[in-house]
Write a protein that holds these residues in place. Structure first.
Motif, PDB file in Angstrom:
ATOM      1  N   GLU A 102       0.836  -1.204   0.000  1.00 31.51           N
ATOM      2  CA  GLU A 102       0.000   0.000   0.000  1.00 31.51           C
ATOM      3  C   GLU A 102       0.871   1.254   0.000  1.00 31.51           C
ATOM      4  OE1 GLU A 102      -3.064   2.664  -0.074  1.00 31.51           O
ATOM      5  OE2 GLU A 102      -3.069   0.536  -0.574  1.00 31.51           O
ATOM      6  N   ARG A 103       1.917   1.273   0.813  1.00 35.67           N
ATOM      7  CA  ARG A 103       2.805   2.434   0.883  1.00 35.67           C
ATOM      8  C   ARG A 103       3.513   2.622  -0.456  1.00 35.67           C
ATOM      9  NH1 ARG A 103       3.391   7.152   3.134  1.00 35.67           N
ATOM     10  NH2 ARG A 103       3.439   6.476   5.278  1.00 35.67           N
ATOM     11  N   LEU A 104       3.952   1.518  -1.085  1.00 28.65           N
ATOM     12  CA  LEU A 104       4.619   1.589  -2.381  1.00 28.65           C
ATOM     13  C   LEU A 104       3.653   2.073  -3.463  1.00 28.65           C
ATOM     14  CD1 LEU A 104       7.204   1.106  -3.976  1.00 28.65           C
ATOM     15  CD2 LEU A 104       6.503  -1.281  -4.266  1.00 28.65           C
ATOM     16  N   ARG A 105       2.407   1.604  -3.425  1.00 24.25           N
ATOM     17  CA  ARG A 105       1.401   2.049  -4.392  1.00 24.25           C
ATOM     18  C   ARG A 105       1.196   3.559  -4.291  1.00 24.25           C
ATOM     19  NH1 ARG A 105      -3.569   3.570  -4.638  1.00 24.25           N
ATOM     20  NH2 ARG A 105      -4.020   3.243  -2.445  1.00 24.25           N
ATOM     21  N   ARG A 106       1.097   4.056  -3.044  1.00 23.25           N
ATOM     22  CA  ARG A 106       0.926   5.496  -2.848  1.00 23.25           C
ATOM     23  C   ARG A 106       2.148   6.275  -3.326  1.00 23.25           C
ATOM     24  NH1 ARG A 106      -0.553   6.159   3.099  1.00 23.25           N
ATOM     25  NH2 ARG A 106      -1.321   4.058   3.309  1.00 23.25           N
ATOM     26  N   TYR A 107       3.326   5.724  -3.080  1.00 23.28           N
ATOM     27  CA  TYR A 107       4.572   6.384  -3.490  1.00 23.28           C
ATOM     28  C   TYR A 107       4.655   6.490  -5.015  1.00 23.28           C
ATOM     29  CZ  TYR A 107       9.593   7.040  -4.205  1.00 23.28           C
ATOM     30  OH  TYR A 107      10.810   7.501  -4.610  1.00 23.28           O
ATOM     31  N   VAL A 108       4.353   5.378  -5.696  1.00 20.89           N
ATOM     32  CA  VAL A 108       4.400   5.378  -7.160  1.00 20.89           C
ATOM     33  C   VAL A 108       3.331   6.307  -7.728  1.00 20.89           C
ATOM     34  CG1 VAL A 108       4.061   3.946  -9.222  1.00 20.89           C
ATOM     35  CG2 VAL A 108       5.460   3.099  -7.324  1.00 20.89           C
ATOM     36  N   ASN A 109       2.118   6.229  -7.188  1.00 18.96           N
ATOM     37  CA  ASN A 109       1.039   7.101  -7.659  1.00 18.96           C
ATOM     38  C   ASN A 109       1.405   8.580  -7.491  1.00 18.96           C
ATOM     39  OD1 ASN A 109      -0.518   4.957  -8.447  1.00 18.96           O
ATOM     40  ND2 ASN A 109      -1.912   5.056  -6.695  1.00 18.96           N
ATOM     41  N   ALA A 110       2.028   8.912  -6.371  1.00 20.45           N
ATOM     42  CA  ALA A 110       2.427  10.298  -6.147  1.00 20.45           C
ATOM     43  C   ALA A 110       3.493  10.715  -7.153  1.00 20.45           C
ATOM     44  CB  ALA A 110       2.939  10.486  -4.718  1.00 20.45           C
ATOM     45  N   VAL A 123       3.830   9.730 -10.243  1.00 22.51           N
ATOM     46  CA  VAL A 123       3.264   9.953 -11.579  1.00 22.51           C
ATOM     47  C   VAL A 123       2.048  10.861 -11.512  1.00 22.51           C
ATOM     48  CG1 VAL A 123       4.137   7.812 -12.537  1.00 22.51           C
ATOM     49  CG2 VAL A 123       1.885   7.846 -11.476  1.00 22.51           C
ATOM     50  N   GLU A 124       1.864  11.457 -10.331  1.00 20.52           N
ATOM     51  CA  GLU A 124       0.750  12.358 -10.070  1.00 20.52           C
ATOM     52  C   GLU A 124      -0.594  11.707 -10.368  1.00 20.52           C
ATOM     53  OE1 GLU A 124       1.442  16.155 -11.919  1.00 20.52           O
ATOM     54  OE2 GLU A 124       3.401  16.331 -10.985  1.00 20.52           O
ATOM     55  N   TRP A 125      -0.731  10.474  -9.954  1.00 23.82           N
ATOM     56  CA  TRP A 125      -1.967   9.704 -10.115  1.00 23.82           C
ATOM     57  C   TRP A 125      -2.731   9.783  -8.809  1.00 23.82           C
ATOM     58  CZ3 TRP A 125      -4.099   7.325 -14.244  1.00 23.82           C
ATOM     59  CH2 TRP A 125      -5.174   6.479 -14.003  1.00 23.82           C
ATOM     60  N   HIS A 126      -4.005   9.983  -8.865  1.00 25.46           N
ATOM     61  CA  HIS A 126      -4.825  10.068  -7.669  1.00 25.46           C
ATOM     62  C   HIS A 126      -5.910   9.004  -7.734  1.00 25.46           C
ATOM     63  CE1 HIS A 126      -2.865  13.823  -6.659  1.00 25.46           C
ATOM     64  NE2 HIS A 126      -3.076  14.226  -7.916  1.00 25.46           N
ATOM     65  N   ASP A 127      -6.196   8.422  -6.583  1.00 25.05           N
ATOM     66  CA  ASP A 127      -7.213   7.373  -6.529  1.00 25.05           C
ATOM     67  C   ASP A 127      -8.557   7.852  -7.058  1.00 25.05           C
ATOM     68  OD1 ASP A 127      -5.496   5.469  -5.552  1.00 25.05           O
ATOM     69  OD2 ASP A 127      -5.934   5.933  -3.455  1.00 25.05           O
ATOM     70  N   ASP A 128      -8.885   9.145  -6.892  1.00 26.14           N
ATOM     71  CA  ASP A 128     -10.178   9.635  -7.365  1.00 26.14           C
ATOM     72  C   ASP A 128     -10.252   9.654  -8.886  1.00 26.14           C
ATOM     73  OD1 ASP A 128      -8.246  11.658  -7.227  1.00 26.14           O
ATOM     74  OD2 ASP A 128      -9.767  13.245  -7.160  1.00 26.14           O
ATOM     75  N   LEU A 129      -9.094   9.660  -9.596  1.00 27.47           N
ATOM     76  CA  LEU A 129      -9.108   9.600 -11.046  1.00 27.47           C
ATOM     77  C   LEU A 129      -9.601   8.244 -11.524  1.00 27.47           C
ATOM     78  CD1 LEU A 129      -5.749  11.367 -12.011  1.00 27.47           C
ATOM     79  CD2 LEU A 129      -8.074  12.271 -12.174  1.00 27.47           C
ATOM     80  N   GLU A 130      -9.222   7.166 -10.797  1.00 26.92           N
ATOM     81  CA  GLU A 130      -9.689   5.819 -11.150  1.00 26.92           C
ATOM     82  C   GLU A 130     -11.193   5.740 -11.079  1.00 26.92           C
ATOM     83  OE1 GLU A 130      -7.865   2.809  -8.777  1.00 26.92           O
ATOM     84  OE2 GLU A 130      -5.856   3.343  -9.398  1.00 26.92           O
ATOM     85  N   GLU A 131     -11.780   6.367 -10.053  1.00 27.14           N
ATOM     86  CA  GLU A 131     -13.222   6.305  -9.859  1.00 27.14           C
ATOM     87  C   GLU A 131     -13.948   7.077 -10.955  1.00 27.14           C
ATOM     88  OE1 GLU A 131     -13.876   7.716  -5.908  1.00 27.14           O
ATOM     89  OE2 GLU A 131     -12.714   6.067  -5.029  1.00 27.14           O
TER      90      GLU A 131
END
Length: 190
Positions: free
Chosen positions: A169-177, A179-187
């Protein structure tokens, strides 16, 4: 009797108490070559015999002792330290009543005795007062070649305390940050 005295010496150094001969349980005498009982944290009753005793006699002694201990409602585990060679079939029969710890020689060295009866002895741990280690997280970081100035990396390593899923989970958040990816974009894409 040198082998027997060596076993007793090792046991006594570990906090066992030598018992008088013959061993008496519920009024019945048992003629083991030597016996000791654990004190403090150990509750074992340790019997010491050599290959000089006929196997059938030894089996009867151990079986009789087990029955006497049952009559006395004893919860003390029984270990038999056997000095010398023992046949596999005889060992299996003795193990019905006691844990058998075999010392291959009837005149063993102290180190052979300690190795054979290690399960009865307290663990020897290093003195942690003398060990001056660094913070484990800093050690991992250094091993991985990471700088102490990277809070994201430190957070990733610290997440390991909570298990693999926390690290993912921490790695997913790190990678998303990154590439400036936000969980709300997936939704929004759904």
């Amino acid at each position: 009797m040198a082998g027997i005295s060596d076993v007793l010496t090792v046991l006594e150094k570990a906090g066992f108490e030598k018992l008088p001969k013959p061993l008496t349980v519920v009024g019945t005498e048992f003629d083991f070559e030597a016996a000791a009982r654990g004190t403090g944290s150990s509750h074992d009753l340790v019997l010491i015999m050599t290959d000089q005793v006929p196997t059938r006699r030894l089996q009867r002694l151990v079986a009789g002792l087990a029955r006497s201990l049952d009559l006395a409602s004893s919860r003390r585990p029984v270990s038999l330290v056997f000095l010398g060679a023992i046949a596999a079939g005889d060992r299996v029969e003795l193990e019905r009543y006691a844990r058998v710890l075999s010392v291959g020689s009837s005149l063993p060295s102290v180190s052979e005795v300690e190795e054979a009866i290690a399960v009865l002895l307290p663990l020897k741990l290093p003195n942690t007062d003398l060990v001056h280690g660094n913070d484990p997280v800093n050690e991992v970081m250094a091993t991985l070649g990471m700088s102490k100035d990277t809070p994201d990396h430190i957070a990733l390593v610290r997440a390991a305390v909570d298990g693999a899923e926390a690290v993912r989970e921490r790695l997913r958040r790190y990678v998303n940050a990154g590439v400036e990816w936000h969980d709300d974009l997936e939704e929004d894409d759904e």
